[in-house]
Motif scaffolding. Structure first.
Motif, short mmCIF file in Angstrom:
data_model
loop_
_atom_site.label_atom_id
_atom_site.label_comp_id
_atom_site.label_asym_id
_atom_site.label_seq_id
_atom_site.Cartn_x
_atom_site.Cartn_y
_atom_site.Cartn_z
N THR A 6 1.47 8.72 8.11
CA THR A 6 1.97 9.80 8.96
C THR A 6 0.94 10.92 9.02
OG1 THR A 6 2.99 11.15 7.23
CG2 THR A 6 4.32 9.31 8.09
N ALA A 7 1.09 11.78 10.01
CA ALA A 7 0.20 12.94 10.12
C ALA A 7 0.45 13.94 8.99
CB ALA A 7 0.40 13.61 11.47
N ASP A 8 1.58 13.80 8.30
CA ASP A 8 1.91 14.68 7.17
C ASP A 8 1.41 14.10 5.85
OD1 ASP A 8 3.33 16.71 8.63
OD2 ASP A 8 4.96 15.25 8.86
N HIS A 9 0.65 13.00 5.91
CA HIS A 9 -0.02 12.40 4.75
C HIS A 9 0.90 11.64 3.80
CE1 HIS A 9 -3.42 14.50 6.36
NE2 HIS A 9 -2.74 15.63 6.27
N GLU A 10 1.93 11.02 4.38
CA GLU A 10 2.71 10.03 3.64
C GLU A 10 2.24 8.65 4.08
OE1 GLU A 10 4.88 13.69 3.67
OE2 GLU A 10 4.59 12.43 5.41
N TRP A 11 2.42 7.67 3.19
CA TRP A 11 2.18 6.28 3.55
C TRP A 11 3.47 5.51 3.36
CZ3 TRP A 11 3.25 2.82 -0.29
CH2 TRP A 11 3.16 3.25 -1.62
N ILE A 12 3.60 4.41 4.09
CA ILE A 12 4.77 3.54 3.97
C ILE A 12 4.30 2.10 4.06
CG2 ILE A 12 5.30 3.79 6.44
CD1 ILE A 12 8.30 3.44 5.65
N ASN A 13 4.78 1.29 3.14
CA ASN A 13 4.44 -0.13 3.11
C ASN A 13 5.73 -0.92 3.23
OD1 ASN A 13 3.65 -2.73 2.56
ND2 ASN A 13 2.35 -2.20 0.83
N ALA A 14 5.88 -1.60 4.35
CA ALA A 14 7.10 -2.36 4.63
C ALA A 14 6.90 -3.86 4.40
CB ALA A 14 7.58 -2.08 6.05
N ALA A 15 6.05 -4.23 3.45
CA ALA A 15 5.80 -5.63 3.16
C ALA A 15 7.06 -6.33 2.68
CB ALA A 15 4.69 -5.77 2.13
N ASP A 16 7.91 -5.62 1.94
CA ASP A 16 9.19 -6.16 1.47
C ASP A 16 10.23 -5.83 2.53
OD1 ASP A 16 11.60 -6.75 0.27
OD2 ASP A 16 11.20 -5.63 -1.56
N SER A 17 10.81 -6.84 3.14
CA SER A 17 11.75 -6.60 4.24
C SER A 17 13.02 -5.88 3.78
CB SER A 17 12.09 -7.91 4.94
OG SER A 17 12.69 -8.81 4.01
N ALA A 18 13.33 -5.93 2.48
CA ALA A 18 14.54 -5.27 2.00
C ALA A 18 14.37 -3.76 1.89
CB ALA A 18 14.94 -5.84 0.63
N ALA A 19 13.18 -3.31 1.51
CA ALA A 19 12.95 -1.88 1.35
C ALA A 19 11.47 -1.57 1.44
CB ALA A 19 13.49 -1.41 0.00
N ALA A 87 0.85 10.30 -9.32
CA ALA A 87 0.57 10.60 -7.92
C ALA A 87 -0.92 10.85 -7.71
CB ALA A 87 1.38 11.80 -7.44
N ASN A 88 -1.62 11.30 -8.76
CA ASN A 88 -3.06 11.51 -8.69
C ASN A 88 -3.84 10.27 -9.07
OD1 ASN A 88 -2.19 14.57 -10.01
ND2 ASN A 88 -3.30 14.51 -8.09
N THR A 89 -3.45 9.62 -10.14
CA THR A 89 -4.24 8.52 -10.68
C THR A 89 -4.07 7.22 -9.91
OG1 THR A 89 -2.53 7.97 -12.30
CG2 THR A 89 -4.27 9.49 -13.00
N ASP A 90 -2.91 7.02 -9.26
CA ASP A 90 -2.65 5.76 -8.55
C ASP A 90 -1.70 6.00 -7.38
OD1 ASP A 90 -2.79 3.07 -7.98
OD2 ASP A 90 -1.65 2.42 -9.73
N PRO A 91 -2.11 6.85 -6.41
CA PRO A 91 -1.18 7.26 -5.35
C PRO A 91 -0.68 6.14 -4.45
CG PRO A 91 -3.40 7.97 -4.82
CD PRO A 91 -3.43 7.45 -6.23
N LEU A 92 -1.44 5.05 -4.34
CA LEU A 92 -1.04 3.97 -3.43
C LEU A 92 -0.34 2.81 -4.14
CD1 LEU A 92 -4.19 3.91 -1.13
CD2 LEU A 92 -2.03 5.12 -0.80
N ALA A 93 -0.07 2.96 -5.43
CA ALA A 93 0.61 1.88 -6.15
C ALA A 93 1.62 2.49 -7.13
CB ALA A 93 -0.40 0.97 -6.83
N ALA A 94 1.22 2.69 -8.39
CA ALA A 94 2.15 3.17 -9.41
C ALA A 94 2.71 4.55 -9.09
CB ALA A 94 1.47 3.18 -10.77
N GLY A 95 2.03 5.32 -8.24
CA GLY A 95 2.47 6.67 -7.89
C GLY A 95 3.38 6.74 -6.68
N TRP A 96 4.00 5.62 -6.30
CA TRP A 96 4.93 5.64 -5.16
C TRP A 96 6.10 6.58 -5.46
CZ3 TRP A 96 9.99 3.72 -5.72
CH2 TRP A 96 10.23 2.95 -6.86
N PHE A 97 6.74 7.09 -4.40
CA PHE A 97 7.82 8.07 -4.56
C PHE A 97 9.21 7.44 -4.46
CE2 PHE A 97 4.48 10.92 -4.57
CZ PHE A 97 4.90 12.24 -4.68
N PHE A 98 9.46 6.70 -3.36
CA PHE A 98 10.79 6.12 -3.18
C PHE A 98 10.72 4.90 -2.27
CE2 PHE A 98 10.26 9.65 -0.22
CZ PHE A 98 10.58 9.09 1.01
N LYS A 99 11.82 4.16 -2.26
CA LYS A 99 11.95 3.01 -1.37
C LYS A 99 13.07 3.31 -0.39
CE LYS A 99 10.25 -0.36 -4.70
NZ LYS A 99 10.51 -1.63 -5.39
N VAL A 100 12.85 2.87 0.85
CA VAL A 100 13.81 3.17 1.90
C VAL A 100 14.17 1.89 2.67
CG1 VAL A 100 11.95 3.82 3.52
CG2 VAL A 100 14.26 4.66 3.91
#
Length: 124
Positions: A6-19, A87-100
């Motif tokens: 997003t332009a607000d600097h969030e990422w989303i990975n929808a590889a898992d169809s459930a969330a 969130a600093n050391t591994d923002p794209l993996a272990a530092g994820w925030f939530f699942k939707v």
């Protein structure tokens, strides 16, 4: 599916169809500095795209975390709550925030791919 941004600097990975997994980008954590606290959304709560779903605080600033798509939060990263520095050391993996759980998967098409996000960063 690849990660979208997003332009607000969030990422989303929808590889898992459930969330789909949501976090903040490397750029966001770089700009914030050392993350010291995260406020994660409530599991079971439904958000619209653009709603504030959480907060991340660092030694320098606080920033809102926006919902990148319409959906229901189905999980939060308790490890991040316990150790916000993830969130600093591994923002794209272990530092994820939530699942939707996506209300409308087609909304992902309106987000940026890595190339478009990199181009956005060059304008900042």
């Amino acid at each position: 599916m690849s990660i979208k941004y997003t332009a607000d600097h969030e990422w989303i990975n929808a590889a898992d169809s459930a969330a789909a997994v949501v976090g903040i980008t490397v750029h966001a954590q770089d700009a914030l500095g050392d993350v010291v606290f995260v406020d994660l959304p409530e599991v079971g709560k439904t958000y619209a795209k653009g709603d504030i779903a959480g907060v991340v605080e660092s030694v320098k600033a606080a920033a809102d975390v926006y919902m990148p798509v319409d959906g229901e939060v189905v999980a939060v990263n308790d490890a991040l709550r316990d150790d916000p520095s993830l969130a600093n050391t591994d923002p794209l993996a272990a530092g994820w925030f939530f699942k939707v759980k996506l209300a409308n998967p087609a909304e992902l098409d309106g987000l940026m791919d890595a190339t478009a996000y990199d181009a956005l960063l060059k304008t900042l």
